[in-house]
Design an enzyme around this catalytic site. Structure first.
Site, PDB file in Angstrom:
ATOM      1  N   LEU A 559      -7.741  -1.115   7.464  1.00 34.71           N
ATOM      2  CA  LEU A 559      -7.534   0.068   6.634  1.00 34.71           C
ATOM      3  C   LEU A 559      -7.834  -0.200   5.166  1.00 34.71           C
ATOM      4  O   LEU A 559      -8.158   0.702   4.416  1.00 34.71           O
ATOM      5  CB  LEU A 559      -6.082   0.560   6.766  1.00 34.71           C
ATOM      6  CG  LEU A 559      -5.647   1.017   8.160  1.00 34.71           C
ATOM      7  CD1 LEU A 559      -4.157   1.314   8.161  1.00 34.71           C
ATOM      8  CD2 LEU A 559      -6.424   2.238   8.593  1.00 34.71           C
ATOM      9  N   GLY A 560      -7.707  -1.448   4.750  1.00 31.89           N
ATOM     10  CA  GLY A 560      -7.926  -1.796   3.351  1.00 31.89           C
ATOM     11  C   GLY A 560      -7.400  -3.186   3.088  1.00 31.89           C
ATOM     12  O   GLY A 560      -6.904  -3.888   3.976  1.00 31.89           O
ATOM     13  N   GLY A 562      -5.283  -5.384  -0.083  1.00 28.01           N
ATOM     14  CA  GLY A 562      -4.635  -5.405  -1.374  1.00 28.01           C
ATOM     15  C   GLY A 562      -4.503  -6.812  -1.907  1.00 28.01           C
ATOM     16  O   GLY A 562      -5.125  -7.752  -1.417  1.00 28.01           O
ATOM     17  N   GLY A 563      -3.669  -6.949  -2.913  1.00 28.84           N
ATOM     18  CA  GLY A 563      -3.529  -8.250  -3.554  1.00 28.84           C
ATOM     19  C   GLY A 563      -2.871  -9.285  -2.678  1.00 28.84           C
ATOM     20  O   GLY A 563      -2.979 -10.484  -2.935  1.00 28.84           O
ATOM     21  N   GLY A 565      -3.154  -9.268   0.906  1.00 25.05           N
ATOM     22  CA  GLY A 565      -3.793  -9.440   2.197  1.00 25.05           C
ATOM     23  C   GLY A 565      -4.245  -8.131   2.786  1.00 25.05           C
ATOM     24  O   GLY A 565      -3.977  -7.051   2.241  1.00 25.05           O
ATOM     25  N   VAL A 567      -4.713  -4.908   5.505  1.00 27.83           N
ATOM     26  CA  VAL A 567      -3.848  -4.009   6.261  1.00 27.83           C
ATOM     27  C   VAL A 567      -4.685  -3.420   7.390  1.00 27.83           C
ATOM     28  O   VAL A 567      -5.798  -2.931   7.166  1.00 27.83           O
ATOM     29  CB  VAL A 567      -3.273  -2.888   5.377  1.00 27.83           C
ATOM     30  CG1 VAL A 567      -2.381  -1.974   6.204  1.00 27.83           C
ATOM     31  CG2 VAL A 567      -2.488  -3.474   4.215  1.00 27.83           C
ATOM     32  N   ASP A 678       6.079  -2.536  -9.213  1.00 24.84           N
ATOM     33  CA  ASP A 678       4.633  -2.475  -8.970  1.00 24.84           C
ATOM     34  C   ASP A 678       4.242  -1.074  -8.511  1.00 24.84           C
ATOM     35  O   ASP A 678       3.486  -0.907  -7.555  1.00 24.84           O
ATOM     36  CB  ASP A 678       4.222  -3.514  -7.929  1.00 24.84           C
ATOM     37  CG  ASP A 678       2.708  -3.791  -7.971  1.00 24.84           C
ATOM     38  OD1 ASP A 678       2.076  -3.498  -9.002  1.00 24.84           O
ATOM     39  OD2 ASP A 678       2.169  -4.300  -6.974  1.00 24.84           O
TER      40      ASP A 678
END
Length: 870
Positions: A559-560, A562-563, A565, A567, A678
């Site tokens: 799915l994507g 991020g910082g 790892g 997903v 965050d």
């Protein structure tokens, strides 16, 4: 639009069997009829000017949408001579009246009129003044707006009917002199302010919505709805002037607690405060395009109607009171009313109380209610009083606000130390509410989580009336059972989840002999911090099941990233879709952050927080399993040119409010008091209905009950969203999240990333650029062009103003999130923001005290910097 229908002669044609009109004559008549229609249309207007009159069948029609019409009408077909001047919906099959001027004095003549005098006074007369006859007496005055001005302005006055249904008297230069919304009859329309005192320039009068006497008689009836004169903010319906008939209950931030099944906040109600209007008042702005109104019926029922688009007829949305328990004090004091299936009431005394008059109580006469038995300990010089929580109950009337306490512990202590206090409630939105020893108008609610803490003597509290030996036996049995269960689980499962996580922290790497799967329990139960009062079970999944669900972490399921790892989307054996977050070995989030996220999110349950379903700790894998959000994250819509258009202003504003309510839960309503640290667009997930959910709690920190801020040597987060005191000094608090929320709010309004302003002229950040535009009266230029057609510019500018207050340099100058929610839902005056002094470029913050271990991680467009060794 004054519609002037023919009042004079009627064409008459005599015909015989041997005579018929010629085709030429018929063509002439058709042409004449067409010209008459054109003439009538040309004469329509929404304005009655100074010195003009309106009478007969002539009407005003609002413009430009022609929603409402004003004129004379006879509501009773049996008495056509009894006429009233009022406002009704235009173009709806069944005429629906929303305002009546001369409701107390019907016209008796056949030709009443309404006129606007040269002094700006609107008058309804029982007849038409004779022109040119000075000796003729003026017709009787039926009603007046009582707004005569001493000096007429240049250009004079005019009365205008708006598309909101408001009839306004104002000067040609725009000064409002009088408004029918200030003097309602029985109907609440969108755009109204429901106040204690009616606004306006005349004498202050109480604002009430008074029912008609009957369906065909608009004269003032027996029932009136208004706000509590004592200033509690509750709505009441009174009967015959001063007898309380129904009570809404206190406002909890989104709704009156007496109407828990229909959130009025979603219908457009929002609280505000203005001492000139009597204190707390409510604005009502319909949130949809359907025609919607609230009305007090002649029988005392407050009902909400909405027009069906299919039939253009009114349908009932909700009504109050709808059963016997909703009548005021149906069971008397200190008793709870439960509505049966047939709507009848069933009354029971609260625990620690007994019927005041037993014989009458047994006979079904509950008006005298109940009295305490036994008395409180403080009433007989004893100690040991406590509180019994009573769930799903409409809070009693006559509460008072304890302003000297700021948390539930202080509220409980204040009631306990006051012998005249009989109950208390504490929530993040209402604060500390307390009641005296007589509790009136309580009923059981079918929905909602409203709990009342009832003060009782020690002997009435659960478990306190048992003998000591019996208590000791029960406690010993429970302890032995728990110990036995723990031993069985220890031998059967090896070790529990907490031991497994702590063991992994003590080892920086997993050796080969420890690479076998941790034999841990299949679920962990958290029951101390849930929204619905039920325990939340966190599942522990084996790695092979996670691999099967994600097709062995296939790129097609990703799915994507991020910082911390990637997903993945996964499908569990039962068909449930989940989001699987797989932490990279070299990610910035280590075992400490993983433990933080597992324990923290498992205990935080709120509709605007993403739900953690389970986790997996096996070999060197650290995996979190979340509920699946089909619309992914906010940034996927907000900053994607192909999807930006799907977020109109209404959806963006709903997302803003949802994020704010999620933060309110974290900062105030949760016992943990969490700072997210965050908050950014990529950490706001959207469900199938585009409702926002805050995610990624790896950086979150919990506060103690007496802590307001915290200092850390490890600054983590995303630049552009980090508050100045946190980025530069490592100091964070709930106001740090408010700063991030302000940046996010500006992103939602502009449709641009915060980092996109870093290369702008003058090197301003998004906060500095927004303040400069706002200070130069160019704030409208910040609005995303894609939402301008769908937005209220005034509302968006207010949101920009709120965002600037959130991004103030100093934390103590920022509002808390509760104040932000009130600002978003009201039109109260806002303080002016100070100019930000920290207008920095979007680069990494450098510190002279930073060590060589400073490192920056960048993945895609997300920047995350860690500063160590402060």
């Amino acid at each position: 639009m004054v519609r002037r229908e023919g009042e004079g002669g009627v064409f008459r044609f005599s015909s015989t069997a041997s005579m018929a009109p010629s085709p030429r004559l018929l063509l002439f008549l058709l042409l004449l009829a067409w010209l008459c229609c054109v003439f009538v249309a040309a004469q329509t207007t929404d304005t009655l000017r100074q010195g003009e009159s309106l009478s007969g069948a002539a009407t005003l029609v609002s413009s430009p949408e022609a929603v409402f019409e004003a004129g004379f009408f006879a509501p009773d077909p049996k008495q056509p001579s009894r006429q009233y001047f009022g406002v009704w919906y235009h173009g709806i099959s069944r005429r629906t009246y929303v305002w009546v001027a001369n409701r107390a004095s019907a016209a008796a003549s056949a030709a009443p009129s309404v006129t606007l005098t040269n002094t700006g006074e609107l008058r309804v007369l029982d007849g038409t003044a004779a022109n040119g006859t000075a000796a003729a007496p003026p017709p009787p005055l039926l009603w007046s707006s009582n707004t005569s001005s001493l000096a007429a302005p240049q250009g004079g006055y005019k009365a205008v009917l708006r598309d909101t249904g408001s009839l306004e008297v104002c000067s040609d230069d725009g000064v409002l002199l009088w408004d029918s919304f200030w003097h309602p009859t029985d109907t609440i329309l969108s755009g109204m302010r429901i106040t204690l005192q009616a606004p306006g320039r005349g004498p202050k009068e109480r604002m009430l919505f008074t029912s008609w006497a009957s369906d065909t008689d608009p004269s003032p009836g027996r029932y009136a709805l208004g706000l509590d004169p004592s200033g509690s903010g509750q709505a009441y319906i009174w009967k015959d002037g001063n007898v309380t008939y129904w009570r809404s209950g206190q406002w909890n931030g989104v709704n009156f607690i007496g109407i828990p099944w229909r959130p009025l906040y979603m219908s457009g109600f929002a609280p505000s405060h203005d001492q000139a209007l009597g204190g707390t008042y409510y604005t009502y702005t319909a949130t949809n395009t359907s025609l919607q109104r609230f009305i007090v019926l002649p029988n005392g029922t407050d009902i909400c109607y909405m027009v069906k688009k299919s039939s253009q007829d009114w349908e009932t949305v909700w009504l109050q009171p709808s059963n016997e328990c909703e009548y005021y004090a149906a069971c008397g004091p200190n008793a709870k009313c439960t509505a049966l299936q047939d709507g009848k009431a069933k009354c029971t005394c609260l625990k620690g109380f007994q019927p005041k008059l037993q014989d009458q109580w047994n006979a079904g006469n509950w008006s005298q209610g109940c009295i305490r038995n036994p008395p409180l300990g403080c009433q007989i010089n004893q100690t040991g009083d406590g509180f019994l929580p009573i769930g799903n109950i409409k809070w009693p009337d006559f509460s008072y606000w304890v302003s000297t306490v700021g948390d539930e512990t202080g509220c409980k202590s204040a009631c306990l130390n006051n012998c005249s206090c009989g109950a208390y409630v504490y929530t993040g939105t209402t604060g500390c509410l307390a009641w005296g020893d007589e509790l009136i108008d309580m009923s059981e609610l079918q929905t909602g989580t409203y709990t009342l803490n009832l003060k009782l003597p020690a002997s009435e509290l659960p478990g306190t009336h048992y003998p000591i030996w019996r208590i000791a036996t029960i406690v010993s049995g429970v302890v032995l059972f728990v110990l036995a269960a723990c031993l069985v689980l220890w031998w059967k499962r090896g070790r529990n989840i907490k031991d497994a996580i702590h063991r992994s922290w003590r080892s920086s790497t997993w050796s080969q002999q420890n690479s076998a799967m941790l034999d841990i329990s299949q679920s962990i139960c958290f029951d101390d911090e849930v929204e619905d009062g039920k325990s939340h079970e966190l599942k522990v999944y084996p790695l092979d099941r996670i691999r099967a669900a994600t097709n062995n972490f296939s790129d097609s399921n990703k799915l994507g990233e991020g910082g911390f790892g990637p997903v993945y989307m996964g499908t569990l054996p039962g068909g449930e879709e989940v989001a699987v977050k797989r932490l990279c070995r070299n990610s910035g989030q280590g075992l400490e952050e993983f433990k933080n996220e597992v324990i923290l999110i498992a205990k935080l349950q709120h509709r605007n927080l993403v739900r953690l379903l389970g986790c997996c700790i096996q070999r060197d894998e650290k995996i979190l399993v979340y509920e699946y959000m089909p619309n992914k994250s906010l940034d996927a819509f907000l900053f994607n040119p192909e999807k930006q258009g799907l977020l109109d202003w209404r959806k963006r504003f709903d997302i803003i409010e949802g994020i704010a309510r999620g933060l309110l839960y974290l900062h105030r309503d949760s016992r943990l008091r969490v700072v997210h640290r965050d908050l950014k667009a990529s950490n706001i997930l959207l469900d199938a209905d585009m409702h926002p959910k805050i995610s990624d709690f790896g950086m979150a920190r919990m506060f103690g009950g007496d802590q307001n801020q915290f200092n850390t040597n490890r600054v983590v987060g995303t630049f552009g969203y980090m508050s100045p005191e946190y980025a530069m000094e490592g100091i964070f608090s709930v106001k740090s999240d408010v700063y991030s929320f302000g940046v996010l709010l500006l992103e939602i309004i502009t449709g641009k990333r915060a980092v996109s302003f870093h290369y702008h002229q003058d090197s301003l950040n998004i906060a500095g650029y927004a303040w400069r535009q706002w200070n130069e009266d160019k704030a409208a230029e910040l609005i995303d062009p894609l939402i301008r057609p769908s937005c209220s510019v005034r509302q968006v500018l207010r949101c920009i103003h709120i965002a600037l207050l959130c991004v103030q340099d100093h934390a103590d100058e920022r509002p808390d999130i509760y104040a932000v929610i009130l600002m978003l839902s009201s039109d109260s005056n806002l303080p002016n923001p100070r100019p930000p002094t920290l207008m920095l470029r979007g680069r990494e913050i450098e510190s002279s005290k930073s060590s060589d271990k400073d490192q920056s991680h960048s993945i895609g467009t997300v920047s995350m910097t860690q500063l160590h060794g402060r």
